[in-house]
Write a protein that holds these residues in place. Structure first.
Motif, short mmCIF file in Angstrom:
data_model
loop_
_atom_site.label_atom_id
_atom_site.label_comp_id
_atom_site.label_asym_id
_atom_site.label_seq_id
_atom_site.Cartn_x
_atom_site.Cartn_y
_atom_site.Cartn_z
N ASP A 147 -4.54 -11.22 4.17
CA ASP A 147 -5.34 -10.97 5.37
C ASP A 147 -5.65 -9.48 5.52
O ASP A 147 -4.77 -8.63 5.45
N GLY A 148 -6.93 -9.17 5.68
CA GLY A 148 -7.33 -7.78 5.95
C GLY A 148 -7.16 -6.84 4.78
O GLY A 148 -6.98 -5.63 4.97
N CYS A 149 -7.26 -7.37 3.56
CA CYS A 149 -6.97 -6.56 2.38
C CYS A 149 -8.21 -5.82 1.88
O CYS A 149 -8.86 -6.23 0.92
N GLU A 150 -8.54 -4.74 2.55
CA GLU A 150 -9.50 -3.79 1.99
C GLU A 150 -9.01 -3.43 0.59
O GLU A 150 -7.81 -3.18 0.41
N PRO A 151 -9.90 -3.41 -0.42
CA PRO A 151 -9.43 -3.17 -1.80
C PRO A 151 -8.60 -1.89 -1.96
O PRO A 151 -7.67 -1.85 -2.77
N ASP A 152 -8.92 -0.87 -1.16
CA ASP A 152 -8.23 0.42 -1.33
C ASP A 152 -6.73 0.33 -1.03
O ASP A 152 -5.97 1.19 -1.50
N TYR A 153 -6.29 -0.67 -0.27
CA TYR A 153 -4.84 -0.81 -0.07
C TYR A 153 -4.13 -0.97 -1.41
O TYR A 153 -3.08 -0.37 -1.66
N ILE A 154 -4.72 -1.80 -2.27
CA ILE A 154 -4.10 -2.05 -3.57
C ILE A 154 -4.26 -0.83 -4.47
O ILE A 154 -3.31 -0.38 -5.11
N THR A 155 -5.47 -0.25 -4.49
CA THR A 155 -5.71 0.95 -5.30
C THR A 155 -4.71 2.04 -4.97
O THR A 155 -4.12 2.66 -5.86
N GLN A 156 -4.52 2.29 -3.69
CA GLN A 156 -3.65 3.38 -3.27
C GLN A 156 -2.19 3.07 -3.56
O GLN A 156 -1.41 3.98 -3.89
N ALA A 157 -1.80 1.80 -3.41
CA ALA A 157 -0.41 1.44 -3.74
C ALA A 157 -0.15 1.64 -5.23
O ALA A 157 0.91 2.13 -5.63
N ILE A 158 -1.14 1.29 -6.06
CA ILE A 158 -1.00 1.53 -7.51
C ILE A 158 -0.90 3.03 -7.76
O ILE A 158 -0.04 3.50 -8.50
N GLN A 159 -1.78 3.81 -7.13
CA GLN A 159 -1.76 5.26 -7.30
C GLN A 159 -0.42 5.87 -6.91
O GLN A 159 0.06 6.80 -7.54
N ALA A 160 0.18 5.31 -5.86
CA ALA A 160 1.46 5.83 -5.38
C ALA A 160 2.61 5.39 -6.27
O ALA A 160 3.76 5.81 -6.07
N GLY A 161 2.32 4.51 -7.22
CA GLY A 161 3.36 4.08 -8.16
C GLY A 161 4.29 3.00 -7.62
O GLY A 161 5.34 2.73 -8.20
N VAL A 162 3.89 2.36 -6.52
CA VAL A 162 4.79 1.36 -5.92
C VAL A 162 4.35 -0.07 -6.21
O VAL A 162 4.96 -1.01 -5.71
N ALA A 163 3.31 -0.25 -7.04
CA ALA A 163 2.80 -1.59 -7.31
C ALA A 163 2.64 -1.82 -8.81
O ALA A 163 1.55 -2.07 -9.29
N PRO A 164 3.76 -1.75 -9.53
CA PRO A 164 3.68 -1.86 -11.00
C PRO A 164 3.15 -3.21 -11.47
O PRO A 164 2.45 -3.27 -12.48
N PHE A 165 3.46 -4.28 -10.72
CA PHE A 165 2.95 -5.57 -11.16
C PHE A 165 1.43 -5.65 -10.97
O PHE A 165 0.71 -6.10 -11.86
N PHE A 166 0.95 -5.20 -9.82
CA PHE A 166 -0.51 -5.16 -9.61
C PHE A 166 -1.17 -4.39 -10.76
O PHE A 166 -2.18 -4.82 -11.30
N GLU A 167 -0.60 -3.26 -11.10
CA GLU A 167 -1.20 -2.43 -12.14
C GLU A 167 -1.29 -3.20 -13.46
O GLU A 167 -2.34 -3.22 -14.12
N ARG A 168 -0.19 -3.85 -13.83
CA ARG A 168 -0.15 -4.60 -15.10
C ARG A 168 -1.08 -5.81 -15.01
O ARG A 168 -1.85 -6.09 -15.94
N MET A 169 -1.01 -6.51 -13.88
CA MET A 169 -1.83 -7.71 -13.71
C MET A 169 -3.32 -7.40 -13.82
O MET A 169 -4.08 -8.14 -14.45
N LEU A 170 -3.74 -6.26 -13.26
CA LEU A 170 -5.17 -5.95 -13.27
C LEU A 170 -5.60 -5.35 -14.61
O LEU A 170 -6.77 -5.46 -15.00
N ALA A 171 -4.66 -4.77 -15.34
CA ALA A 171 -4.99 -4.28 -16.68
C ALA A 171 -5.15 -5.46 -17.65
O ALA A 171 -6.04 -5.46 -18.51
N ASN A 172 -4.32 -6.47 -17.47
CA ASN A 172 -4.35 -7.62 -18.41
C ASN A 172 -5.16 -8.80 -17.90
O ASN A 172 -5.57 -9.66 -18.68
#
Lengths: 413, 413
Positions: B28-53
């Motif tokens: 709910d309410g997931c502006e894409p930048d929430y995920i981008t910024q969490a990846i940038q901050a290094g706190v979303a390693p699964f998101f990072e891997r999931m979106l790379a693969n």
């Protein structure tokens, strides 16, 4: 333009001569949330106090929401339909060449800064990048220099020399937060040492292109700014602050740039040479955004125009396609400085020409950029209350001098 | 709906029966930048891997960019013109009363979840708030409960009981990050214990209404989510993730809400009773947004309609005014469930009725909200690559089941 009148006129607008020094700050790429989040994080106490006691408004900037058209609008008080600067580039159809508009020869209106100088006021303008200096300082009898070339400033060209000694900082890198800090530091020192009647400070959006509102680096930048604004305020200046444009993330969730390569798309459908895509964001400094913004203009001969417009409008990522005439009316642009069509990307999408023409290797963090309607809302802030502003008046960033000079309530002290 | 076919049909779309469990998450309410910024901050390693693969796309949600119309669109695979849920409220002209649409009686299309259940698949749906449960679970032979009333779930009503024991968490507050965490924790436990073929998890935007992308609290929320998504992935599920809508700051730089009170404006110009402003965001849970969103619909009799539309379009903060017919075409809405005019606020502006009717005392931090076109872009993510998706297809958040079931490439392991 009479030096003895109580008001100064420029481009049909009248401005009261300042009794206290007036400092107008243009914070490049200042999406309002940068300030909101810095206040929330507790690092911007002066902003918080200034907005509680002064004025906090939202204004529309000029579309294309780029640096040059907006800085020129702010210092002339009028839109590009009057001053002629609709972007950094246009295509000269008769000469068949793409022309850069950094040169004052393209300016069709005098600046209010020059008008105040002419009227006997002491005027100073400090820009971050040198590309803006020649446009903003055109015809100005006063001080005008850039942080980028602060060490090269001479009395003859800039109305001042020994700038590094005055400011006490070395010349910063053109891609740095310090380039903007130098502008503020210079503004404070000028106010202390020379006390100009009217000052214009214009920063660069290096930090905003890289960092989202509320992140540590963005907050540090606004905390820096907060300290200098407090000093300007303490020195008795009426401070007006606005932005040339906002800033949006232009990526998917993974941080990959959302780019629509328009020339590529059009060439594959209509053939090479049928259309010419111009990106008015292009300038010599593109490392931090790869010349990718959310505004493009297309030159296309009849009879293909309508078909091209329809094809563009159907592309995901396109927010709007309008004809030159519609763009001129809606965005107050100069018809001879834009193409036959104007294309605007949505708030996550930037427009490119073709993949091979954009160097994205400088994008070390997810792209943030501007140019579209989604970056049109900017802060319009004053350290004074305002009076006599009509309700429901559509405020523009280029009203900032009018509001600071004609509507700011004198400090009660 | 044939239980023996390889595909399941719902509302004219065909969905392949899953070979691995498919989990669709609506954040709910997931502006894409929430995920981008969490990846940038290094706190979303699964998101990072999931979106790379896997796959990272941007989709358009339904406008009004509100929770109910979009959740219902996602589980039916069709827009509100088919399923009828255009908001939380509409005005029943004949009965002369404002009607809340939380009840399944207003649903005009079956859900694909129900169709899969009918076809013999094991289906589970978990929502954060109970208000969505009855809509999403309509006609569903399977498991369907809310985190909010997890302790009240019975076999008869929800297809499951003893949920707190299963999940190992207490019932969270309805205004908390934990309400959404409960949804993820339940999804993981269900996948471990029951292994449903098809699962839908729908969170609440409590955190996003309060916190900007990249701030510590937002990053903590996405870090939590990252951990649970990694577990769903490790359990072999095909994971599709999208959002019901994005989220924008709706304030000036000082953090004051930018509210345009439409009923007030219209009453002062056209007289009380001439128009009726309906805010389809209104529902029983309004503490975190004060019932303020960027979408309103106006009921106004002829001959005043055009005049009212012009007056609305001239108000600063209004991005667009369209007639019912235009809104039905552009946003695929049901004509009998919206007013004569639709008004959309710009990306910083929310629309209210009148000052006295909105309780802003719950806004302890600067307002963030949604409802407009500026919150239409949402992430559309998969932990698998996709194949056979037409280039330039306009992707919608309600294509997420189609893409997960019909286009996700099987894991290579």
């Amino acid at each position: 333009m009479s030096p003895h009148a109580e008001t100064v006129q420029a481009n049909g607008r009248h401005y009261a001569k300042p009794r206290a020094p007036v400092v107008v700050v243009c914070v490049d790429g200042c999406e309002p949330d940068y300030i909101t989040q810095a206040i929330q994080a507790g690092v911007a106490p002066f902003f918080e106090r200034m907005l509680a006691n002064g004025s906090s408004l939202i204004a529309d900037c000029v579309v294309p929401s780029f640096t040059n058209p907006n800085n020129v609008s702010i210092v002339t008080g009028v839109p590009p339909s009057v001053h002629g600067i609709c972007g950094n580039y246009f295509y000269d159809v008769e000469a068949d060449r793409e022309v850069m508009m950094n040169d004052p020869q393209f300016l069709r209106a005098p600046t209010l800064l020059a008008a105040f100088g002419e009227a006997g006021a002491m005027v100073a303008a400090v820009t971050a990048k040198d590309k803006l200096r020649t446009l903003l300082g055109h015809g100005l009898k006063g001080i005008c220099f850039s942080a980028e070339k602060a060490d090269k400033a001479t009395l003859a060209e800039c109305g001042i020399d020994k700038v590094l000694e005055l400011v006490g900082m070395p010349v910063p890198s053109v891609y740095s937060a310090e380039l903007s800090e130098f502008v503020f530091a210079a503004g404070v020192r000028l106010l202390e040492e020379r006390r100009p009647d009217l000052m214009y400070l214009s920063t660069t959006d290096y930090v905003q292109h890289k960092c989202a509102p509320g992140t540590a680096e963005a907050n540090a930048f606004y905390a820096m700014m907060d300290g200098y604004l407090a000093k300007l305020d303490a020195l008795g200046a009426v401070v007006g602050l606005t932005a040339d444009h906002g800033m949006s993330p232009k990526t998917d969730a993974a941080g990959n740039p959302c780019v629509l390569y328009l020339q590529q798309e059009l060439d594959s459908r209509f053939g090479a040479g049928a259309t010419r895509v111009i990106l008015p964001i292009t300038d010599p400094y593109v490392v931090h955004h790869g010349a990718l913004g959310s505004f493009a203009t297309i030159y296309v001969e009849q009879p293909a125009r309508e078909q091209v417009a329809r094809a563009l409008a159907a592309l995901p990522g396109v927010e709007m396609v309008v004809t030159r005439e519609q763009a001129v009316e809606r965005f107050e642009l100069a018809p001879d400085r834009i193409g036959d069509l104007v294309v605007i990307g949505d708030h996550l999408t930037v427009l490119g020409t073709s993949g091979a023409k954009h160097d994205l290797s400088g994008l070390t963090v997810p792209l943030r950029s501007h140019g579209g309607i989604s970056e049109q809302k900017v802060p319009l802030l004053f350290n004074r209350r305002l009076q006599g502003v009509a309700p429901h008046r559509r405020l523009r960033n280029f009203d900032v001098f009018d509001l600071a000079l004609n509507h700011a309530v004198a400090a009660s002290t």
